[in-house]
Design a protein around this motif. Structure first.
Motif, PDB file in Angstrom:
ATOM      1  N   GLY A   5     -90.541 -12.379 -25.419  1.00 37.23           N
ATOM      2  CA  GLY A   5     -89.870 -11.170 -24.980  1.00 37.23           C
ATOM      3  C   GLY A   5     -89.321 -11.314 -23.581  1.00 37.23           C
ATOM      4  O   GLY A   5     -89.935 -11.961 -22.731  1.00 37.23           O
ATOM      5  N   VAL A   6     -88.164 -10.726 -23.336  1.00 34.65           N
ATOM      6  CA  VAL A   6     -87.507 -10.894 -22.043  1.00 34.65           C
ATOM      7  C   VAL A   6     -87.952  -9.830 -21.059  1.00 34.65           C
ATOM      8  O   VAL A   6     -88.367  -8.737 -21.435  1.00 34.65           O
ATOM      9  CB  VAL A   6     -85.971 -10.856 -22.198  1.00 34.65           C
ATOM     10  N   GLY A   7     -87.869 -10.189 -19.761  1.00 37.60           N
ATOM     11  CA  GLY A   7     -88.229  -9.259 -18.705  1.00 37.60           C
ATOM     12  C   GLY A   7     -88.421 -10.013 -17.412  1.00 37.60           C
ATOM     13  O   GLY A   7     -88.191 -11.218 -17.323  1.00 37.60           O
ATOM     14  N   THR A   8     -88.880  -9.333 -16.380  1.00 38.21           N
ATOM     15  CA  THR A   8     -89.109  -9.963 -15.072  1.00 38.21           C
ATOM     16  C   THR A   8     -90.470  -9.559 -14.510  1.00 38.21           C
ATOM     17  O   THR A   8     -90.626  -9.372 -13.311  1.00 38.21           O
ATOM     18  CB  THR A   8     -88.002  -9.565 -14.077  1.00 38.21           C
ATOM     19  N   LYS A   9     -91.443  -9.441 -15.375  1.00 38.29           N
ATOM     20  CA  LYS A   9     -92.753  -8.973 -14.948  1.00 38.29           C
ATOM     21  C   LYS A   9     -93.577 -10.102 -14.371  1.00 38.29           C
ATOM     22  O   LYS A   9     -93.730 -11.165 -14.991  1.00 38.29           O
ATOM     23  CB  LYS A   9     -93.493  -8.354 -16.137  1.00 38.29           C
ATOM     24  N   ASN A  10     -94.126  -9.920 -13.174  1.00 34.83           N
ATOM     25  CA  ASN A  10     -95.068 -10.849 -12.568  1.00 34.83           C
ATOM     26  C   ASN A  10     -96.483 -10.482 -12.983  1.00 34.83           C
ATOM     27  O   ASN A  10     -96.726  -9.431 -13.574  1.00 34.83           O
ATOM     28  CB  ASN A  10     -94.951 -10.833 -11.044  1.00 34.83           C
ATOM     29  N   GLY A  11     -97.433 -11.377 -12.641  1.00 35.69           N
ATOM     30  CA  GLY A  11     -98.824 -11.102 -12.960  1.00 35.69           C
ATOM     31  C   GLY A  11     -99.444 -12.254 -13.720  1.00 35.69           C
ATOM     32  O   GLY A  11     -99.009 -13.405 -13.617  1.00 35.69           O
ATOM     33  N   LEU A  12    -100.492 -11.971 -14.485  1.00 32.78           N
ATOM     34  CA  LEU A  12    -101.133 -12.986 -15.298  1.00 32.78           C
ATOM     35  C   LEU A  12    -100.140 -13.580 -16.282  1.00 32.78           C
ATOM     36  O   LEU A  12     -99.269 -12.876 -16.804  1.00 32.78           O
ATOM     37  CB  LEU A  12    -102.322 -12.392 -16.048  1.00 32.78           C
ATOM     38  N   ALA A  13    -100.291 -14.883 -16.559  1.00 34.19           N
ATOM     39  CA  ALA A  13     -99.357 -15.543 -17.475  1.00 34.19           C
ATOM     40  C   ALA A  13     -99.338 -14.864 -18.838  1.00 34.19           C
ATOM     41  O   ALA A  13     -98.291 -14.770 -19.485  1.00 34.19           O
ATOM     42  CB  ALA A  13     -99.735 -17.018 -17.622  1.00 34.19           C
ATOM     43  N   SER A  14    -100.468 -14.384 -19.269  1.00 33.37           N
ATOM     44  CA  SER A  14    -100.561 -13.739 -20.581  1.00 33.37           C
ATOM     45  C   SER A  14     -99.798 -12.421 -20.647  1.00 33.37           C
ATOM     46  O   SER A  14     -99.573 -11.877 -21.728  1.00 33.37           O
ATOM     47  CB  SER A  14    -102.028 -13.497 -20.950  1.00 33.37           C
ATOM     48  N   GLU A  15     -99.386 -11.914 -19.471  1.00 31.57           N
ATOM     49  CA  GLU A  15     -98.678 -10.635 -19.416  1.00 31.57           C
ATOM     50  C   GLU A  15     -97.281 -10.757 -18.822  1.00 31.57           C
ATOM     51  O   GLU A  15     -96.491  -9.820 -18.893  1.00 31.57           O
ATOM     52  CB  GLU A  15     -99.484  -9.630 -18.573  1.00 31.57           C
ATOM     53  N   ALA A  16     -96.966 -11.894 -18.220  1.00 34.43           N
ATOM     54  CA  ALA A  16     -95.691 -12.057 -17.520  1.00 34.43           C
ATOM     55  C   ALA A  16     -94.529 -12.153 -18.501  1.00 34.43           C
ATOM     56  O   ALA A  16     -94.704 -12.468 -19.676  1.00 34.43           O
ATOM     57  CB  ALA A  16     -95.737 -13.304 -16.650  1.00 34.43           C
ATOM     58  N   SER A  17     -93.330 -11.867 -18.001  1.00 35.72           N
ATOM     59  CA  SER A  17     -92.136 -11.968 -18.842  1.00 35.72           C
ATOM     60  C   SER A  17     -91.007 -12.612 -18.048  1.00 35.72           C
ATOM     61  O   SER A  17     -90.933 -12.495 -16.828  1.00 35.72           O
ATOM     62  CB  SER A  17     -91.705 -10.593 -19.358  1.00 35.72           C
ATOM     63  N   PHE A  18     -90.132 -13.296 -18.787  1.00 38.78           N
ATOM     64  CA  PHE A  18     -89.001 -14.012 -18.204  1.00 38.78           C
ATOM     65  C   PHE A  18     -87.729 -13.684 -18.970  1.00 38.78           C
ATOM     66  O   PHE A  18     -87.782 -13.238 -20.122  1.00 38.78           O
ATOM     67  CB  PHE A  18     -89.231 -15.533 -18.255  1.00 38.78           C
TER      68      PHE A  18
END
Length: 307
Positions: free
Chosen positions: A257-270
């Motif tokens: 899934g796309v996004g720009t969320k930082n944080g834990l790898a299991s929750e991050a998005s690119f």
């Protein structure tokens, strides 16, 4: 994770304004320097960044690496970018040239006579550039500098040109590579090749080494880049926003899934990540291309080949 860059537009700002205001124009790859700094190549520029993201120098590309699927840099500062059926080259003095005639052919030879069906990812090993030729009858090509300072020779190192289904073990000369897109080396000289949505291969430049396929599917997503660490682990990024880890098996590191969320790898998005290199601090450097950001993810292993 840290983020360098901005999402408020495209272009290059005044480097003196600092990291908060810097703007990338679709970053295509991140290179790691031994002193902990970084080199970022985007559509229009090559930028040298400090470890904190401060712009140290901006070099403009005369012909641009527009949405380039492959970028490589030699020790002397020569830059290579994939450009359709050719490779764009810019030397450290600003002079430019193209490798490949632009014809829709597979042909080895000098820079002007060689031909590619489609140029994709690139990786450097011992001063030579290895190129994934992204076509159904795919090949891995090698670009070697000729005795003249402005000429190169192109040769084929892997691939048969046969159209069909790959097997789990193939020789280099008989290998069937389906749309090889990205390549990367580890410290032992192992070459990783990312192909169509279900293919990741590994081989060695030694002539007797077979081309071995990982049992993997990237869930319908194409490979955007491959990075390695000191242990020979490969980190594979894909167009749908995911990053996978390849040892003897493939495991998912980040969710789809796309996004720009930082944080834990299991929750991050690119948003179309290009996982380029692991640095000496154990962080995977990622050009988050369509977000115009440079991001990093801790992988707890030191650098692989390429610094």
């Amino acid at each position: 994770q840290n983020t360098y860059g901005g999402r408020d537009g495209w272009g290059v700002n005044d480097p003196s304004r600092g990291t908060a205001n810097q703007i990338f124009n679709i970053p295509n790859k991140v290179f790691v320097v031994e002193d902990g700094s970084y080199i970022v190549v985007d559509n229009s520029t090559v930028r040298h960044l400090s470890s904190s993201g401060q712009v140290l120098k901006v070099t403009f590309l005369r012909q641009h690496c527009w949405y380039s699927r492959g970028v490589a840099i030699l020790d002397d500062g020569t830059i290579f970018c994939s450009a359709g059926k050719q490779i764009f080259v810019q030397f450290s003095d600003g002079q430019t040239m193209y490798i490949g005639s632009g014809s829709d052919l597979h042909r080895d030879g000098s820079a002007s006579s060689a031909a590619f069906k489609a140029v994709a990812g690139m990786a450097v090993w011992n001063g030579e550039v290895y190129v994934a030729e992204d076509a159904f009858s795919g090949y891995i090509r090698k670009v070697t500098r000729s005795p003249g300072p402005r000429d190169f020779t192109v040769s084929t190192v892997i691939g048969s040109g046969v159209q069909g289904s790959p097997t789990d073990y193939m020789t280099k000369s008989t290998a069937i590579l389906r749309y090889p897109r990205q390549v990367a080396f580890d410290l032992s000289g192992n070459l990783f090749i990312g192909g169509e949505t279900s293919f990741l291969w590994k081989t060695n430049l030694d002539s007797s080494s077979p081309v071995v396929r990982f049992p993997v599917t990237f869930e319908g997503s194409w490979v955007t880049c491959i990075a390695t660490d000191e242990l020979g682990t490969a980190y594979v990024s894909t167009e749908f926003g995911s990053i996978f880890k390849a040892t003897v098996i493939i495991t998912r590191v980040t969710p789809e899934g796309v996004g720009t969320k930082n944080g834990l790898a299991s929750e991050a998005s690119f948003y179309r990540p290009i996982a380029s290199f692991v640095d000496s601090n154990g962080s995977l450097q990622i050009a988050d291309r369509d977000s115009n950001l440079i991001r990093k993810m801790k992988v707890w292993a030191s650098a692989g080949y390429g610094i």
